[in-house]
Design a protein around this motif. Sequence first.
Motif, PDB file in Angstrom:
ATOM      1  N   LEU A  94       0.840  -1.194   0.000  1.00 24.44           N
ATOM      2  CA  LEU A  94       0.000   0.000   0.000  1.00 24.44           C
ATOM      3  C   LEU A  94       0.875   1.244   0.000  1.00 24.44           C
ATOM      4  O   LEU A  94       1.805   1.353   0.804  1.00 24.44           O
ATOM      5  CB  LEU A  94      -0.892  -0.008   1.245  1.00 24.44           C
ATOM      6  N   THR A  95       0.569   2.163  -0.897  1.00 27.44           N
ATOM      7  CA  THR A  95       1.181   3.485  -0.871  1.00 27.44           C
ATOM      8  C   THR A  95       0.101   4.479  -0.493  1.00 27.44           C
ATOM      9  O   THR A  95      -0.936   4.557  -1.164  1.00 27.44           O
ATOM     10  CB  THR A  95       1.757   3.856  -2.258  1.00 27.44           C
ATOM     11  N   HIS A  96       0.304   5.199   0.598  1.00 28.04           N
ATOM     12  CA  HIS A  96      -0.633   6.231   1.049  1.00 28.04           C
ATOM     13  C   HIS A  96      -0.039   7.559   0.590  1.00 28.04           C
ATOM     14  O   HIS A  96       0.934   8.044   1.163  1.00 28.04           O
ATOM     15  CB  HIS A  96      -0.781   6.169   2.566  1.00 28.04           C
ATOM     16  N   ALA A  97      -0.616   8.154  -0.464  1.00 24.51           N
ATOM     17  CA  ALA A  97       0.013   9.264  -1.180  1.00 24.51           C
ATOM     18  C   ALA A  97      -0.524  10.648  -0.836  1.00 24.51           C
ATOM     19  O   ALA A  97       0.159  11.640  -1.069  1.00 24.51           O
ATOM     20  CB  ALA A  97      -0.121   9.031  -2.685  1.00 24.51           C
ATOM     21  N   ALA A  98      -1.741  10.738  -0.334  1.00 26.66           N
ATOM     22  CA  ALA A  98      -2.353  12.043  -0.064  1.00 26.66           C
ATOM     23  C   ALA A  98      -3.392  11.897   1.038  1.00 26.66           C
ATOM     24  O   ALA A  98      -3.819  10.793   1.363  1.00 26.66           O
ATOM     25  CB  ALA A  98      -2.986  12.615  -1.335  1.00 26.66           C
ATOM     26  N   ASP A 122      -5.826  -5.238  -7.494  1.00 21.72           N
ATOM     27  CA  ASP A 122      -5.230  -3.918  -7.686  1.00 21.72           C
ATOM     28  C   ASP A 122      -6.254  -2.939  -7.157  1.00 21.72           C
ATOM     29  O   ASP A 122      -7.448  -3.061  -7.459  1.00 21.72           O
ATOM     30  CB  ASP A 122      -4.950  -3.647  -9.169  1.00 21.72           C
ATOM     31  N   PHE A 123      -5.813  -1.963  -6.370  1.00 24.40           N
ATOM     32  CA  PHE A 123      -6.772  -1.029  -5.797  1.00 24.40           C
ATOM     33  C   PHE A 123      -6.272   0.400  -5.894  1.00 24.40           C
ATOM     34  O   PHE A 123      -5.075   0.660  -5.953  1.00 24.40           O
ATOM     35  CB  PHE A 123      -7.125  -1.387  -4.350  1.00 24.40           C
ATOM     36  N   THR A 124      -7.246   1.293  -5.932  1.00 24.99           N
ATOM     37  CA  THR A 124      -6.989   2.725  -5.928  1.00 24.99           C
ATOM     38  C   THR A 124      -7.984   3.362  -4.980  1.00 24.99           C
ATOM     39  O   THR A 124      -9.162   3.001  -4.975  1.00 24.99           O
ATOM     40  CB  THR A 124      -7.171   3.330  -7.336  1.00 24.99           C
ATOM     41  N   LEU A 133      -5.460   9.057  -3.439  1.00 24.84           N
ATOM     42  CA  LEU A 133      -5.010   9.089  -2.047  1.00 24.84           C
ATOM     43  C   LEU A 133      -4.108   7.908  -1.732  1.00 24.84           C
ATOM     44  O   LEU A 133      -3.229   8.000  -0.876  1.00 24.84           O
ATOM     45  CB  LEU A 133      -6.207   9.071  -1.103  1.00 24.84           C
ATOM     46  N   GLY A 134      -4.367   6.796  -2.387  1.00 26.30           N
ATOM     47  CA  GLY A 134      -3.595   5.591  -2.139  1.00 26.30           C
ATOM     48  C   GLY A 134      -3.794   4.602  -3.269  1.00 26.30           C
ATOM     49  O   GLY A 134      -4.754   4.691  -4.035  1.00 26.30           O
ATOM     50  N   HIS A 135      -2.866   3.651  -3.360  1.00 25.35           N
ATOM     51  CA  HIS A 135      -2.971   2.601  -4.374  1.00 25.35           C
ATOM     52  C   HIS A 135      -2.080   1.447  -3.951  1.00 25.35           C
ATOM     53  O   HIS A 135      -1.212   1.601  -3.081  1.00 25.35           O
ATOM     54  CB  HIS A 135      -2.555   3.128  -5.760  1.00 25.35           C
ATOM     55  N   GLY A 136      -2.305   0.298  -4.565  1.00 30.84           N
ATOM     56  CA  GLY A 136      -1.463  -0.825  -4.237  1.00 30.84           C
ATOM     57  C   GLY A 136      -2.009  -2.130  -4.770  1.00 30.84           C
ATOM     58  O   GLY A 136      -2.872  -2.157  -5.655  1.00 30.84           O
ATOM     59  N   SER A 137      -1.480  -3.205  -4.185  1.00 31.73           N
ATOM     60  CA  SER A 137      -1.916  -4.548  -4.546  1.00 31.73           C
ATOM     61  C   SER A 137      -2.187  -5.326  -3.264  1.00 31.73           C
ATOM     62  O   SER A 137      -1.651  -5.025  -2.206  1.00 31.73           O
ATOM     63  CB  SER A 137      -0.849  -5.248  -5.388  1.00 31.73           C
ATOM     64  N   HIS A 138      -3.042  -6.309  -3.405  1.00 26.73           N
ATOM     65  CA  HIS A 138      -3.501  -7.082  -2.252  1.00 26.73           C
ATOM     66  C   HIS A 138      -3.772  -8.489  -2.743  1.00 26.73           C
ATOM     67  O   HIS A 138      -4.169  -8.682  -3.894  1.00 26.73           O
ATOM     68  CB  HIS A 138      -4.785  -6.425  -1.717  1.00 26.73           C
ATOM     69  N   ARG A 139      -3.541  -9.483  -1.916  1.00 32.08           N
ATOM     70  CA  ARG A 139      -3.886 -10.855  -2.267  1.00 32.08           C
ATOM     71  C   ARG A 139      -4.827 -11.406  -1.211  1.00 32.08           C
ATOM     72  O   ARG A 139      -4.619 -11.239  -0.015  1.00 32.08           O
ATOM     73  CB  ARG A 139      -2.647 -11.729  -2.353  1.00 32.08           C
ATOM     74  N   ARG A 140      -5.898 -12.040  -1.698  1.00 29.44           N
ATOM     75  CA  ARG A 140      -6.850 -12.729  -0.838  1.00 29.44           C
ATOM     76  C   ARG A 140      -6.863 -14.193  -1.244  1.00 29.44           C
ATOM     77  O   ARG A 140      -6.534 -14.522  -2.379  1.00 29.44           O
ATOM     78  CB  ARG A 140      -8.262 -12.122  -0.974  1.00 29.44           C
TER      79      ARG A 140
END
Length: 157
Positions: A94-98, A122-124, A133-140
């Motif tokens: 996760l990148t928290h950008a703003a 993939d999330f935004t 505000l943020g983006h990244g990747s996640h595995r479930r």
Amino acid sequence: MTAPTGSGRVTAPVVGSAPAVGGVGGAGVGQGRRVEGERTRVVREDDCATRWGNEGLMVLSTPAMLGLMEQTCVEVLAPVLTAGEMTVGVGVTLTHAAAAGRGEPVTYRVALTVVGRDVDVDFTVVGPTGTVLGHGSHRRRVVDRAAFLRRLAPPAG
């Protein structure tokens, strides 16, 4: 974090062309099946960084962003799982950008791809003006709910 109430909305999932035989983790689902959705929610006081030790910082915290993204995944996947299946989170970047302040609407967008019993996400996270505000990747991982809960039960005795 408490479950959100009121101001959220969940879009209908957009499901790829692979058949839904056996649910997400079932043998009838082709590799690469894609599910997309989003949820918009107003930042509450409980979501703010002040709750996590940054006194007076009334902006969306990273833990809340992560939790609400995971919750969006669960809600978007629910219609395509078979009875007795659930997903659990097993990894995240996760990148928290703003920042987004208390009272601002924030949209969590997820694009999920099935890879065997894993679901790659993939999330935004987008603020009210369209700022990322943020983006990244996640595995479930798709698991059998009853078997998972049995492993959590305290030993008899």
